[in-house]
Design a protein around this motif. Structure first.
Motif, PDB file in Angstrom:
ATOM      1  N   GLN A 258       6.656 -31.986  10.164  1.00 56.27           N
ATOM      2  CA  GLN A 258       7.824 -31.182  10.514  1.00 56.27           C
ATOM      3  C   GLN A 258       8.655 -30.951   9.264  1.00 56.27           C
ATOM      4  O   GLN A 258       8.378 -31.523   8.205  1.00 56.27           O
ATOM      5  N   TYR A 298       4.195 -41.997  15.617  1.00 56.57           N
ATOM      6  CA  TYR A 298       4.663 -40.622  15.767  1.00 56.57           C
ATOM      7  C   TYR A 298       3.593 -39.782  16.450  1.00 56.57           C
ATOM      8  O   TYR A 298       2.442 -39.753  16.022  1.00 56.57           O
ATOM      9  N   ARG A 301       4.645 -34.290  19.832  1.00 52.29           N
ATOM     10  CA  ARG A 301       5.900 -33.678  20.269  1.00 52.29           C
ATOM     11  C   ARG A 301       7.128 -34.519  19.892  1.00 52.29           C
ATOM     12  O   ARG A 301       8.241 -34.204  20.315  1.00 52.29           O
ATOM     13  N   ASP A 302       6.944 -35.576  19.118  1.00 54.59           N
ATOM     14  CA  ASP A 302       8.083 -36.364  18.642  1.00 54.59           C
ATOM     15  C   ASP A 302       8.779 -35.632  17.493  1.00 54.59           C
ATOM     16  O   ASP A 302       8.158 -34.812  16.799  1.00 54.59           O
ATOM     17  N   ARG A 303      10.059 -35.949  17.274  1.00 59.50           N
ATOM     18  CA  ARG A 303      10.798 -35.296  16.191  1.00 59.50           C
ATOM     19  C   ARG A 303      11.864 -36.221  15.613  1.00 59.50           C
ATOM     20  O   ARG A 303      12.494 -36.998  16.324  1.00 59.50           O
ATOM     21  N   VAL A 352      10.012 -30.348  23.257  1.00 62.86           N
ATOM     22  CA  VAL A 352      10.051 -30.737  21.850  1.00 62.86           C
ATOM     23  C   VAL A 352      11.507 -30.719  21.393  1.00 62.86           C
ATOM     24  O   VAL A 352      12.176 -29.694  21.510  1.00 62.86           O
TER      25      VAL A 352
END
Length: 415
Positions: A258, A298, A301-303, A352
């Protein structure tokens, strides 16, 4: 005797003229006095500077841009760092995007490429210009449980790399360089791209953050070269060139899952796209890299997000339809602590995390399934769907966190 009796011809007319002139003189004096009061009010004689400061700092950004033209005192006040910083603390976080749009821009649209002299104006696009279509800058504004698309009337070729304090870092198309810009004040400055080109776009990432130690904004470029070595170079906004620094250790970074996240005095990257057990961070003042173990592996869809002024991590629990919110408060060995658990239904299981509000009362999520947005309210512990305004030609994403501010890289900060 005649004079006392008023027998001179025109004597009555003379007295009328005197009375009329006296009234006119009083009107002139009153108007002049009112103008002096207004002027002195602007200068702070009748209102203390602190009082004017406290009033103006509550106004929206568009009003402040107009009011800066009232007088020199207000211009200097609104354009000072102290005012911009105080206003920034009150700004709410929104989302900003640079998307292609087929409609012809209005006459007030600013083209970054044209302002920088990187292209010539043409009504009919050429073959080369079609390859790098002009993107239109806009942000989202939540009004009455609906998301409104607000166009900023700014176009450029390229994409947004990072944001910080209301400033955006934009990479222009056709290797034209990068631009640091405040979209609200329309101030911008251009720099060259990083000196080392990566193997592909997926193997590089830009970070953007303010250094309290140096009193400057820094652009950080991480890249993976042909030898799979992770390099790093830094550009301090206000200088003219990039400078190389030691990057992360070999093997720590494989891909960038990301965009970089700035929080607690450092930039943070997720160095892999799946089941990563740590993040790679860089202390923005010391310019050194280190790793922070994650509380759980992680997932897709983790952030990472900035949350409550700290580094936050929103993970999808192994238990279906459950998300956990973790907080890391420091860079010196502080452990992650679980702050909250969100229970969601099966309809919105593909959420998300996108961003959190400045006061962290709400977290915004994007549903990858239907393209809709959802907001979780901490106080009421409920997830609600937000209707988004539909416009033809918009692609809606990707969005980055953003605040509408008066911040400039030109104003020095008190160290």
């Amino acid at each position: 005797m005649r004079e006392s009796m008023g027998l001179f011809p025109g004597d009555g007319n003379r007295s009328k003229i005197v009375r009329r002139n006296s009234r006119l003189w009083r009107m002139v004096q009153e108007r002049r006095a009112s103008r002096v009061v207004k002027y002195r009010a602007c200068e702070g004689e009748y209102f203390s500077s602190d009082f004017v400061f406290q009033i103006l700092v509550l106004l929206p950004i568009k009003s402040l841009v107009r009011l800066s033209c009232v007088c020199k005192t207000w211009f200097n006040l609104i354009n000072s760092f102290a005012f911009a910083d105080a206003h920034l603390q009150l700004c709410e976080t929104t989302l900003i995007c640079l998307d292609p749009k087929p409609q012809f821009p209005n006459p007030y649209t600013l083209s970054i490429d044209l302002r920088l002299g990187l292209e010539q104006f043409s009504i009919f696009p050429t073959d080369s210009s079609r390859q790098y279509q002009q993107g239109h800058l806009h942000f989202l504004e939540v009004q009455n449980s609906k998301i409104k698309v607000v166009e900023l009337n700014i176009t450029c070729s390229g994409n947004i790399l990072a944001t910080c304090d209301g400033l955006i870092l934009v990479q222009l198309g056709k290797n034209k360089g990068i631009v640091v810009m405040n979209p609200m004040t329309r101030k911008l400055i251009r720099y060259p791209l990083g000196t080392v080109a990566p193997i592909s776009r997926n193997l590089e990432s830009y970070g953007f953050m303010y250094s309290n130690h140096e009193g400057k904004y820094k652009v950080v470029h991480l890249f993976i070269d042909k030898r799979l070595h992770v390099g790093c170079e830094i550009l301090s906004v206000g200088t003219k060139s990039w400078r190389g620094v030691d990057g992360p250790s070999l093997g720590l970074v494989r891909k960038f899952a990301q965009e970089s996240v700035s929080a607690i005095g450092a930039l943070h990257w997720v160095p892999d796209t799946h089941n990563c057990e740590y993040i790679v961070s860089m202390d923005i003042d010391r310019e050194t890299f280190f790793t922070i173990p994650l509380p759980s592996a992680y997932k897709r869809r983790d952030r990472l997000v900035e949350l409550w002024g700290f580094l936050g991590l929103i993970t999808h629990n192994a238990q279906p339809f459950v998300m956990d919110i973790w907080i890391c408060k420091g860079l010196h060995g502080e452990a992650w602590s679980k702050q909250h658990t969100i229970h969601i239904d099966s309809v919105t299981d593909d959420l998300v995390p996108v961003t959190a509000s400045r006061n962290a009362r709400e977290i915004c999520f994007e549903s990858r399934g239907d393209g809709c947005y959802y907001v979780y309210d901490f106080q009421h512990q409920e997830m609600r769907r937000i209707e988004m305004e539909k416009k033809p030609g918009w692609n809606y994403g990707p969005y980055l966190p953003f605040v509408n501010s008066l911040v400039s890289w030109e104003n020095p900060r008190d160290l």
